[in-house]
Enzyme design. Structure first.
Site, PDB file in Angstrom:
ATOM      1  N   LYS A   1       0.819  -1.087  -0.006  1.00 27.82           N
ATOM      2  CA  LYS A   1       0.099  -0.028   0.063  1.00 27.82           C
ATOM      3  C   LYS A   1       0.991   1.287  -0.306  1.00 27.82           C
ATOM      4  O   LYS A   1       1.424   1.628   0.832  1.00 27.82           O
ATOM      5  CB  LYS A   1      -0.969  -0.053   1.274  1.00 27.82           C
ATOM      6  CG  LYS A   1      -2.116   0.684   0.701  1.00 27.82           C
ATOM      7  CD  LYS A   1      -2.688   1.919   1.630  1.00 27.82           C
ATOM      8  CE  LYS A   1      -1.978   2.829   2.383  1.00 27.82           C
ATOM      9  NZ  LYS A   1      -1.815   4.226   1.783  1.00 27.82           N
TER      10      LYS A   1
ATOM     11  N   GLU B   1       9.346  16.292  15.296  1.00 21.88           N
ATOM     12  CA  GLU B   1       9.840  16.038  14.057  1.00 21.88           C
ATOM     13  C   GLU B   1       8.809  17.013  13.207  1.00 21.88           C
ATOM     14  O   GLU B   1       7.674  17.089  13.191  1.00 21.88           O
ATOM     15  CB  GLU B   1       9.276  14.526  13.811  1.00 21.88           C
ATOM     16  CG  GLU B   1       9.719  14.368  12.291  1.00 21.88           C
ATOM     17  CD  GLU B   1       9.435  13.109  11.842  1.00 21.88           C
ATOM     18  OE1 GLU B   1       8.345  12.626  11.889  1.00 21.88           O
ATOM     19  OE2 GLU B   1      10.633  12.425  11.201  1.00 21.88           O
TER      20      GLU B   1
ATOM     21  N   CYS C   1      13.831  10.855   6.341  1.00 22.93           N
ATOM     22  CA  CYS C   1      13.729  10.469   7.817  1.00 22.93           C
ATOM     23  C   CYS C   1      15.147  10.624   8.532  1.00 22.93           C
ATOM     24  O   CYS C   1      15.341  11.043   9.899  1.00 22.93           O
ATOM     25  CB  CYS C   1      13.393   9.249   8.007  1.00 22.93           C
ATOM     26  SG  CYS C   1      14.454   7.997   7.033  1.00 22.93           S
TER      27      CYS C   1
ATOM     28  N   GLU D   1      10.043   1.441  10.685  1.00 25.54           N
ATOM     29  CA  GLU D   1      10.833   2.643  10.580  1.00 25.54           C
ATOM     30  C   GLU D   1      10.075   3.919  10.558  1.00 25.54           C
ATOM     31  O   GLU D   1       9.303   4.122   9.847  1.00 25.54           O
ATOM     32  CB  GLU D   1      11.603   2.584   8.971  1.00 25.54           C
ATOM     33  CG  GLU D   1      12.547   1.326   8.726  1.00 25.54           C
ATOM     34  CD  GLU D   1      13.732   0.918   9.566  1.00 25.54           C
ATOM     35  OE1 GLU D   1      13.949   1.894  10.439  1.00 25.54           O
ATOM     36  OE2 GLU D   1      14.181  -0.168   9.490  1.00 25.54           O
TER      37      GLU D   1
HETATM   38  P1  NAD Z   1       2.411   8.307   7.566  1.00 28.87           P
HETATM   39  O1  NAD Z   1       2.666   7.436   8.485  1.00 28.87           O
HETATM   40  O2  NAD Z   1       1.269   9.447   7.583  1.00 28.87           O
HETATM   41  O3  NAD Z   1       1.933   7.177   6.246  1.00 28.87           O
HETATM   42  C1  NAD Z   1       2.723   6.388   5.719  1.00 28.87           C
HETATM   43  C2  NAD Z   1       1.757   5.307   5.224  1.00 28.87           C
HETATM   44  O4  NAD Z   1       0.875   4.596   6.333  1.00 28.87           O
HETATM   45  C3  NAD Z   1       0.896   5.747   4.153  1.00 28.87           C
HETATM   46  O5  NAD Z   1       0.997   4.788   3.021  1.00 28.87           O
HETATM   47  C4  NAD Z   1      -0.479   5.847   4.952  1.00 28.87           C
HETATM   48  O6  NAD Z   1      -1.615   5.789   3.947  1.00 28.87           O
HETATM   49  C5  NAD Z   1      -0.348   4.690   5.738  1.00 28.87           C
HETATM   50  N1  NAD Z   1      -1.322   4.827   6.921  1.00 28.87           N
HETATM   51  C6  NAD Z   1      -1.774   5.835   7.576  1.00 28.87           C
HETATM   52  N2  NAD Z   1      -2.309   5.698   8.660  1.00 28.87           N
HETATM   53  C7  NAD Z   1      -2.631   4.242   8.730  1.00 28.87           C
HETATM   54  C8  NAD Z   1      -3.258   3.372   9.437  1.00 28.87           C
HETATM   55  N3  NAD Z   1      -4.057   3.595  10.366  1.00 28.87           N
HETATM   56  N4  NAD Z   1      -3.428   2.072   9.074  1.00 28.87           N
HETATM   57  C9  NAD Z   1      -2.598   1.784   7.955  1.00 28.87           C
HETATM   58  N5  NAD Z   1      -1.862   2.396   7.141  1.00 28.87           N
HETATM   59  C10 NAD Z   1      -1.802   3.789   7.378  1.00 28.87           C
HETATM   60  O7  NAD Z   1       3.742   8.856   7.217  1.00 28.87           O
HETATM   61  P2  NAD Z   1       4.028   9.836   5.847  1.00 28.87           P
HETATM   62  O8  NAD Z   1       3.363  11.439   6.272  1.00 28.87           O
HETATM   63  O9  NAD Z   1       3.500   9.365   4.788  1.00 28.87           O
HETATM   64  O10 NAD Z   1       5.598   9.916   5.995  1.00 28.87           O
HETATM   65  C11 NAD Z   1       6.506  10.701   6.836  1.00 28.87           C
HETATM   66  C12 NAD Z   1       6.856   9.895   8.002  1.00 28.87           C
HETATM   67  O11 NAD Z   1       7.583   8.972   7.664  1.00 28.87           O
HETATM   68  C13 NAD Z   1       7.798  10.903   8.799  1.00 28.87           C
HETATM   69  O12 NAD Z   1       7.497  10.679  10.123  1.00 28.87           O
HETATM   70  C14 NAD Z   1       9.085  10.295   8.614  1.00 28.87           C
HETATM   71  O13 NAD Z   1      10.159  10.517   9.488  1.00 28.87           O
HETATM   72  C15 NAD Z   1       8.811   8.822   8.620  1.00 28.87           C
HETATM   73  N6  NAD Z   1       9.854   8.089   7.689  1.00 28.87           N
HETATM   74  C16 NAD Z   1      10.742   7.195   8.309  1.00 28.87           C
HETATM   75  C17 NAD Z   1      11.917   6.765   7.871  1.00 28.87           C
HETATM   76  C18 NAD Z   1      12.637   5.755   8.699  1.00 28.87           C
HETATM   77  O14 NAD Z   1      13.455   4.819   7.547  1.00 28.87           O
HETATM   78  N7  NAD Z   1      12.852   5.649   9.827  1.00 28.87           N
HETATM   79  C19 NAD Z   1      11.798   6.724   6.433  1.00 28.87           C
HETATM   80  C20 NAD Z   1      10.885   7.618   5.749  1.00 28.87           C
HETATM   81  C21 NAD Z   1      10.239   8.296   6.402  1.00 28.87           C
END
Ligand code: NAD
Length: 489
Positions: A181, A393, A291, A257
């Protein structure tokens, strides 16, 4: 003349495109225009995808050899390279990143991810023990890795193809079937990857894609589905904790992550020019939406003014603009919604007493780009670790610069966070570099560099930054489960 219809991005299940129960717009953050419509998967479509994945495990894929899977991964890498400009176009359309960045980082790493895990799986050792019993008997124990099963792969929008392939490559290497997804903001490259994986010869059902949002949509339907065997997720910490609750209902493993609030420490003996170049890259790359990006910079007080001036100078050289302009260094944020979040932190910083050294607002790039999600690269001084903007963050092109006087103080300040993803130490004293890097409470600490990766090394975070490690053998541990065989000799 009427405009051509927008591309329609569909779900991909069991080797075929599948419509959803509704549609949503894929919006360009460059100018706010709709660039595609996306078919949103309802619970029925997600169920179809999970069943297709399960069926593929019961077929030939379930008994595929390591050699065959390693070959498949290499063919996928070759196909990504052969069609790399299509991936560049897909990522640019969704994210608005500079084309050169997408070509050199996202697409190049996608191919590398498949090759790296082809190598890892092909050379992965079996663990075995020759057991001597007190009565003189012997037994041979060896552990055979089996696929975890149907894996839900949920990824964010900041490095859509890079982070997706970082999970799909080891999952397929270990013989799993996946239901992916992608983020609702970046649906294109995961869908294009489906074509590539089929072209490379994967059986239908091994790689499935469902589109939609999180709560009440494809994300929630997928993580709550009883037919999945594990969830690998990259995204925000609070989403991770929601997914963990969903996974708990059937006691399924998770690999997370999550977010970060990464620190850099600059000692007085650092090579200033190299440090400033590296620091600037670590703050502003991908408009701060990596990230691993640095959002807190602790600088020895004797060189604070020099470092601040040098960073401002580098920030002023950044060029915001359209992805296809060769002079563009910096794209927009991913969406208006995310810009609202980042802007609110820019306002909060001022309210918390920040001295704005650079930027601090929304740029005026002309009427064409007015509908986009643009933001100014920003630097602050005058804050300490109690400020919310130094603790939470932000995920934008911004950092707070904070002075320190002693090594112990720098370590204490850098570790004063609930996150624990990455840190960078800048010093010409390598003994100190090793010492301080090892004291960082993070998954990854760099010395005199940033975001330099060996794909075999562990990648992941402590605390609110995640659970588990990816990279090389670390990934294989999540995507496979051992069956121990004990033979009395
Ligand atoms: P997000 O958590 O909003 O969304 C990530 C994914 O999860 C999307 O596909 C979203 O549709 C899905 N999602 C959201 N709510 C959900 C639920 N309740 N159930 C299942 N799926 C759900 O994150 P974002 O805004 O897309 O990305 C930014 C974040 O990602 C930042 O916090 C960043 O630090 C983190 N990030 C971490 C790493 C790492 O390796 N640690 C790498 C890249 C990004």
């Amino acid at each position: 003349m009427s405009k051509p219809p927008l591309p329609d991005i569909e779900n991909f299940i069991d080797g075929a495109y599948v419509a959803g129960s509704g549609v949503f717009d894929d919006v360009s953050p460059v100018d706010g225009s709709s660039v595609a419509t996306v078919q949103e998967a309802g619970a029925d479509v997600v169920d179809m995808a999970v069943r297709a994945a399960r069926k593929s495990l019961e077929g030939a894929w379930g008994s595929s050899s390591v050699t065959d899977r390693a070959r498949l991964l290499r063919r996928i890498a070759d196909r990504i390279e052969a069609r790399s400009e299509e991936f560049v176009a897909a990522e640019v359309r969704d994210t608005g990143k500079p084309e050169s960045l997408v070509r050199d980082l996202d697409v190049a790493r996608a191919a590398m991810n498949f090759r790296a895990f082809a190598d890892t799986i092909a050379s992965s050792p079996l663990s075995s023990y020759l057991t001597d019993l007190a009565d003189g008997r012997q037994a041979l124990n060896y552990a055979v890795p089996k696929p975890l099963g149907v894996v839900a792969v949920i990824v964010p929008w900041n490095l859509p193809l890079l982070l997706l392939t970082w999970k799909v490559a080891p999952a397929l290497a270990c013989g799993n079937a996946v239901v992916v997804k992608p983020s609702e903001e970046t649906p294109s490259s995961a869908t294009l990857l489906a074509e590539i994986i089929m072209e490379a010869g994967a059986p239908a059902g091994v790689y499935n894609v469902v589109h939609g949002f999180g709560p009440g949509s494809a994300g929630e339907f997928l993580t709550a589905h009883p037919g999945i065997d594990g969830v690998t997720f990259t995204g925000e910490t609070k989403t991770g904790s929601t997914i963990m609750r969903a996974a708990a209902s059937h006691v399924r493993p998770v690999s997370f992550e999550l977010g970060g609030k990464n620190a850099a420490i600059v000692f007085e003996d650092a090579n200033i020019d190299a440090t400033l170049d590296g620091l600037a890259r670590s703050i502003f790359l991908n408009t701060g939406q990596v990230c691993l990006c640095t959002e807190r910079v602790y600088v020895h007080s004797s060189i604070f003014d020099e470092v601040a001036a040098g960073l401002v100078q580098r920030g002023q050289k950044l060029r915001l603009g359209r992805p296809d302009e060769p002079t563009t260094t910096t794209g927009p944020l991913i969406s208006r919604q995310h810009r609202n979040k980042v802007s609110s932190y820019y306002d909060l910083a001022v309210a918390e007493g920040a001295e704005v050294l650079l930027g601090g607002g929304v740029p005026n790039l002309g009427a064409d780009l007015d509908g986009g999600a643009w933001i100014e690269p920003t630097l602050w001084a005058g804050l300490d670790n109690t400020a919310r903007v130094v603790r939470e963050e932000i995920f934008g092109p911004v950092a707070a610069l904070i002075p320190f006087d002693t090594e112990d103080e720098a370590v204490r300040l850098a570790n004063d966070t609930d996150y624990g993803l990455a840190a960078a130490v800048w010093t010409s004293n390598l003994e100190r570099g090793h010492r301080v890097a090892q004291r960082m409470r993070v998954g990854m600490a760099w010395v005199n560099t940033w975001y330099l990766r060996d794909l075999r090394s562990p990648f992941g975070g402590n605390g609110l930054s995640g659970i588990g490690r990816e990279g090389g053998e670390n990934s294989l541990h999540f995507y496979s489960i051992p069956t121990n065989v004990c033979v009395q000799l």
